[in-house]
Design an enzyme around this catalytic site. Structure first.
Site, PDB file in Angstrom:
ATOM      1  CB  THR A  84       0.386   8.557   4.394  1.00 48.08           C
ATOM      2  OG1 THR A  84      -0.953   8.587   4.879  1.00 48.08           O
ATOM      3  CG2 THR A  84       0.748   7.135   4.031  1.00 48.08           C
ATOM      4  CD  GLU A 104      -4.385  -1.884   1.257  1.00 48.27           C
ATOM      5  OE1 GLU A 104      -4.205  -2.432   0.157  1.00 48.27           O
ATOM      6  OE2 GLU A 104      -5.348  -2.150   1.996  1.00 48.27           O
ATOM      7  CB  ALA A 127      -4.225   2.542  13.301  1.00 43.94           C
ATOM      8  CB  VAL A 169      -1.444  -4.911   3.872  1.00 42.47           C
ATOM      9  CG1 VAL A 169      -1.570  -4.610   2.385  1.00 42.47           C
ATOM     10  CG2 VAL A 169      -1.805  -6.373   4.139  1.00 42.47           C
ATOM     11  CE  LYS A 204      -3.428   6.880   2.751  1.00 46.95           C
ATOM     12  NZ  LYS A 204      -2.924   6.212   3.950  1.00 46.95           N
TER      13      LYS A 204
END
Length: 332
Positions: free
Chosen positions: A247, A281, A139, A279, A190
């Site tokens: 990631t 995930e 982001a 978070v 991922k």
């Protein structure tokens, strides 16, 4: 017609910015009124994207009814494990025939449903009304308008193309596919592989270990995708390999950073406290993905080890021996 983005975290706010930069009228729903007021009045979401100026076409509200009124597209940008709860509250407000778009990356605990399946079930809509956005989409970099690409997946190709048109900017290039399953499996898995890469980095391991985990992580992701009917080419593309590399490699990745803290010896609680509400995930999805793989008879050893570290007290330092010590076999 406006676009509603429900969820003003870092990725929800960033994607709302992308849509507004593409010329769309965007209403961003924030759970907290002070956040919504700051976005509208000061053009900033200082908590999640400090220093980023948000465009004039983006306004914010803490009232979901206001956000959803007249929206042709509804973007769901809440964490995967809270999606069902939130969408249940919003269900009666969803405009008829709106395209529902998932930004969440995960597999739901208990039901083992992908996010598009949760949306279709809770909203009571056909799967062809649900689209998924996935790719190497850190982001902060996108909010800074660094060039990137993404994938928009929808069974209804025309809906995917419409969203592609609405979110194309000089720095954000979307591609379209109809393989929703592959797009979601790549995005969910991922996060788990990134946790393992972070653990390896925290333990002091170098590039060889990282490359091994990324490559073998892609292999186990592809096995699960194949069992669920995904197109292998999806997992070789932006929603698979592209998202995985970003990631697993970047310090901006919450999952990579969380795993690194575990590798350095922090407890799960300490790593969560250091995340300041952001978070990771993969911490929860590693369990649901492991269970989904077991349901389909798919072997996912990295996912299994990550689950054991996060939930069974397994020490990250034992990870390498567990994976390297497995029975040797051909690569394919």
């Amino acid at each position: 017609m406006s676009i509603a983005v429900l969820g003003a975290g870092s990725w929800g706010t960033t994607y709302a910015k992308v849509l507004a930069d593409a010329g769309q009228d965007v209403v961003l729903w924030a759970r907290r009124r002070d956040v919504a007021e700051a976005i509208t009045a000061r053009r900033q979401n200082a908590e999640y994207l400090p220093g980023v100026v948000l465009p004039e076409l983006l306004r914010s509200t803490s009232d979901p009814r206001e956000a959803l009124a007249g929206a042709a597209t509804v973007v769901l940008a809440v964490p995967s494990q809270s999606l069902r709860h939130n969408l249940t509250a919003w269900r009666g407000l969803l405009p008829a025939d709106a395209t529902l778009v998932s930004l969440a990356k995960g597999v739901e605990l208990g039901t083992l449903s992908r996010m598009s399946e949760v949306i279709a079930e809770v909203a009571g809509v056909g799967a062809d009304r649900v689209a998924v956005v996935s790719g190497p989409n850190l982001a902060k970099e996108i909010a800074q308008e660094q060039p990137t690409a993404t994938v928009i997946a929808c069974q209804d190709h025309d809906r995917a193309v419409d969203l592609q048109r609405r979110s194309t900017t000089g720095y954000f290039r979307p591609y379209t596919i109809t393989d929703v399953v592959g797009c979601e499996i790549g995005g969910a898995c991922k996060n788990v592989i990134a946790l393992s890469c972070g653990m390896a980095a925290g333990l002091g391991f170098g590039a060889n270990t990282l490359a091994t985990l990324i490559t073998r992580g892609l292999a186990e992701t592809a096995r699960l995708g194949a069992a669920l009917g995904a197109d292998p080419m999806t997992l070789a593309g932006l929603a698979g390999l592209g998202d995985l590399v970003a990631t697993c490699s970047s310090p901006l990745s919450r999952n990579r950073t969380f795993g690194e803290r575990l590798g350095r010896g922090e407890s799960l609680a300490q790593a969560q406290a250091a995340a300041h509400g952001q978070v990771a995930e993969g911490v929860k999805s590693c369990s649901s993905i492991r269970d989904l793989a077991a349901r389909h008879g798919v072997e996912m050893p990295i996912t299994e080890v990550v689950h054991r570290v996060c939930h069974d007290g397994f020490h990250p330092g034992e990870m390498a021996g567990e994976l390297i010590g497995r029975k040797t076999r051909p690569e394919r």
